[in-house]
Motif scaffolding. Structure first.
Motif, mmCIF file in Angstrom:
data_model
loop_
_atom_site.group_PDB
_atom_site.id
_atom_site.type_symbol
_atom_site.label_atom_id
_atom_site.label_comp_id
_atom_site.label_asym_id
_atom_site.label_seq_id
_atom_site.Cartn_x
_atom_site.Cartn_y
_atom_site.Cartn_z
ATOM 1 N N LEU A 143 3.172 29.686 8.254
ATOM 2 C CA LEU A 143 2.447 28.278 7.613
ATOM 3 C C LEU A 143 3.268 27.240 8.155
ATOM 4 N N GLU A 144 2.578 26.268 8.873
ATOM 5 C CA GLU A 144 3.192 25.051 9.187
ATOM 6 C C GLU A 144 2.748 23.943 8.334
ATOM 7 N N GLY A 145 3.365 22.902 8.013
ATOM 8 C CA GLY A 145 3.143 22.189 7.110
ATOM 9 C C GLY A 145 3.621 20.667 7.363
ATOM 10 N N ARG A 146 2.774 19.524 7.297
ATOM 11 C CA ARG A 146 3.745 18.266 7.420
ATOM 12 C C ARG A 146 3.153 17.281 6.357
ATOM 13 N N SER A 147 4.302 16.630 5.795
ATOM 14 C CA SER A 147 4.198 15.879 4.595
ATOM 15 C C SER A 147 4.704 14.304 5.212
ATOM 16 N N GLU A 148 3.843 13.045 5.112
ATOM 17 C CA GLU A 148 4.230 11.856 5.223
ATOM 18 C C GLU A 148 3.807 11.098 4.042
ATOM 19 N N THR A 149 4.972 10.391 3.513
ATOM 20 C CA THR A 149 4.991 9.448 2.326
ATOM 21 C C THR A 149 5.230 8.067 2.874
ATOM 22 N N SER A 150 4.672 7.079 2.792
ATOM 23 C CA SER A 150 4.849 5.861 2.922
ATOM 24 C C SER A 150 4.602 4.745 2.268
ATOM 25 N N THR A 173 13.104 9.851 8.318
ATOM 26 C CA THR A 173 13.113 8.807 7.625
ATOM 27 C C THR A 173 12.997 7.624 8.598
ATOM 28 N N ASN A 174 12.115 6.815 8.390
ATOM 29 C CA ASN A 174 11.736 5.420 9.363
ATOM 30 C C ASN A 174 11.878 4.378 8.423
ATOM 31 N N MET A 175 12.233 3.325 9.060
ATOM 32 C CA MET A 175 11.898 1.870 8.382
ATOM 33 C C MET A 175 11.445 1.107 9.637
ATOM 34 N N THR A 176 9.956 0.658 9.589
ATOM 35 C CA THR A 176 9.688 0.188 10.814
ATOM 36 C C THR A 176 8.880 -1.078 10.477
ATOM 37 N N LYS A 185 0.833 -1.201 -0.007
ATOM 38 C CA LYS A 185 0.163 0.085 -0.055
ATOM 39 C C LYS A 185 0.810 1.198 0.018
ATOM 40 N N PHE A 186 0.373 2.354 -0.830
ATOM 41 C CA PHE A 186 1.232 3.592 -0.625
ATOM 42 C C PHE A 186 0.115 4.677 -0.170
ATOM 43 N N LYS A 187 0.929 5.668 0.715
ATOM 44 C CA LYS A 187 0.148 6.562 1.221
ATOM 45 C C LYS A 187 0.904 8.029 1.249
ATOM 46 N N GLN A 188 0.176 8.948 1.110
ATOM 47 C CA GLN A 188 0.547 10.329 1.109
ATOM 48 C C GLN A 188 -0.432 11.149 1.782
ATOM 49 N N LEU A 189 0.038 11.723 2.928
ATOM 50 C CA LEU A 189 -0.646 12.626 3.683
ATOM 51 C C LEU A 189 0.118 14.214 3.626
ATOM 52 N N PHE A 190 -0.949 15.075 3.586
ATOM 53 C CA PHE A 190 -0.393 16.653 3.593
ATOM 54 C C PHE A 190 -1.259 17.326 4.616
ATOM 55 N N VAL A 191 -0.581 17.882 5.639
ATOM 56 C CA VAL A 191 -1.376 18.726 6.398
ATOM 57 C C VAL A 191 -0.919 20.053 6.596
ATOM 58 N N ALA A 192 -1.590 21.100 6.574
ATOM 59 C CA ALA A 192 -1.353 22.606 6.525
ATOM 60 C C ALA A 192 -2.021 23.270 7.519
ATOM 61 N N VAL A 241 8.946 8.406 4.946
ATOM 62 C CA VAL A 241 9.603 9.698 5.143
ATOM 63 C C VAL A 241 8.540 10.927 5.051
ATOM 64 N N ILE A 242 9.011 11.715 6.137
ATOM 65 C CA ILE A 242 8.162 12.708 7.017
ATOM 66 C C ILE A 242 9.037 13.889 6.818
ATOM 67 N N VAL A 243 8.151 14.936 6.437
ATOM 68 C CA VAL A 243 8.867 16.318 6.166
ATOM 69 C C VAL A 243 8.003 17.300 7.036
ATOM 70 N N ARG A 244 8.474 18.085 7.946
ATOM 71 C CA ARG A 244 7.817 19.117 8.893
ATOM 72 C C ARG A 244 8.364 20.532 8.277
ATOM 73 N N TYR A 245 7.425 21.444 8.161
ATOM 74 C CA TYR A 245 7.768 22.774 7.528
ATOM 75 C C TYR A 245 7.353 23.941 8.399
ATOM 76 N N ASN A 246 7.949 24.865 8.834
ATOM 77 C CA ASN A 246 7.591 25.969 9.464
ATOM 78 C C ASN A 246 8.322 27.238 8.801
ATOM 79 N N SER A 247 7.325 28.088 8.356
ATOM 80 C CA SER A 247 7.752 29.366 7.608
ATOM 81 C C SER A 247 8.542 30.342 8.372
#
Length: 246
Positions: free
Chosen positions: A197-204, A238-241, A184-191, A219-225
């Motif tokens: 502007l604070e954002g979070r991207s999670e690709t798994s 980056t996680n392998m679980t 399964k592939f998942k892509q999540l964006f939260v802003a 792979v999780i990316v967090r951003y704060n402008s």
């Protein structure tokens, strides 16, 4: 702070307010969960420790589709703590139809390496599933929210204040699809957009190993402008679980 506590209490109570019929959890069950755990330990010339844990629970209560999420991350390098994050989320979705729903969300994060002791956000609004098939889901959520942050002692001394709060515009895009019967592939964006502007991207990608046990790469990316003066605007993880579903 009183406004935040009141709103949080309302949102956490909301998912238990109604009963009807839904299909949030596949099959005949009304409850499902994923337990995730990963660890890396090295010794010798380099001594590092990294631990990641996550518990994601989904529960049907009639027309309500509820999610409860707990995450923990800890990193240590040569005896020095280099990372620590704790995160909790409660969300209730009330379905008006198969594709339209109202959501209420409350989350709390502790991450001292950002310069903040804690950050809390509550939000509510409208959600729509643009795609909702047996194998693929694509949903978007938008609505207003309120965010409250508490600075740590060092950052508060430099900034001259110890808390921040603001109204925010909250948005989520969530895409999930089955690549094969076992992956399964998942892509999540939260802003959250307010004073910054604070954002979070999670690709798994998740692949089954045997039975309910799977391997997950994320792979999780967090951003704060507008980070604090001595902090970077972008964090990556980056996680392998191992993941167990029940």
């Amino acid at each position: 702070m009183k406004k935040l506590l009141t709103a949080t209490a309302i949102l956490m109570a909301a998912p238990f307010a109604a009963h009807a019929g839904a299909d949030f959890v596949k099959g005949d069950r009304t409850f499902a969960a994923d337990a995730e755990l990963g660890a890396t330990v090295t010794t010798g010339n380099t001594e590092t420790t990294s631990l990641k844990g996550r518990l994601d629970m989904k529960h049907e209560l009639g027309n309500w589709e509820n999610q409860y999420l707990l995450e923990a991350l800890y990193k240590e390098d040569s005896g020095e703590e280099t990372g620590k994050r704790y995160y909790g989320l409660v969300q209730g979705n009330y379905k008006f139809s198969d594709v339209n729903y109202m959501f209420a969300n409350a989350n709390h994060e502790i991450d001292p390496f950002t310069g903040f002791d804690s950050k809390s956000t509550v939000s509510a609004g409208y959600g729509h599933k643009f795609v909702d098939t047996e194998k693929t889901t694509f949903a978007v959520e938008v609505g207003p929210g309120y965010q409250y942050k508490r600075l740590d002692d060092e950052s508060a001394a430099e900034a001259g204040y110890d808390t921040e709060d603001s109204w925010v515009a909250h948005g989520v895009m969530n895409f999930e699809t089955e690549i094969t019967d076992n992956s399964k592939f998942k892509q999540l964006f939260v802003a959250d957009y307010g004073e910054s502007l604070e954002g979070r991207s999670e690709t798994s990608i998740t692949a089954n190993i045997v039975g309910a046990l799977a391997m997950k790469f994320a792979v999780i990316v967090r951003y704060n402008s507008e980070p604090l003066d001595d902090k970077k605007s972008t964090d990556t993880e980056t996680n392998m679980t191992l993941l167990y579903s029940f």
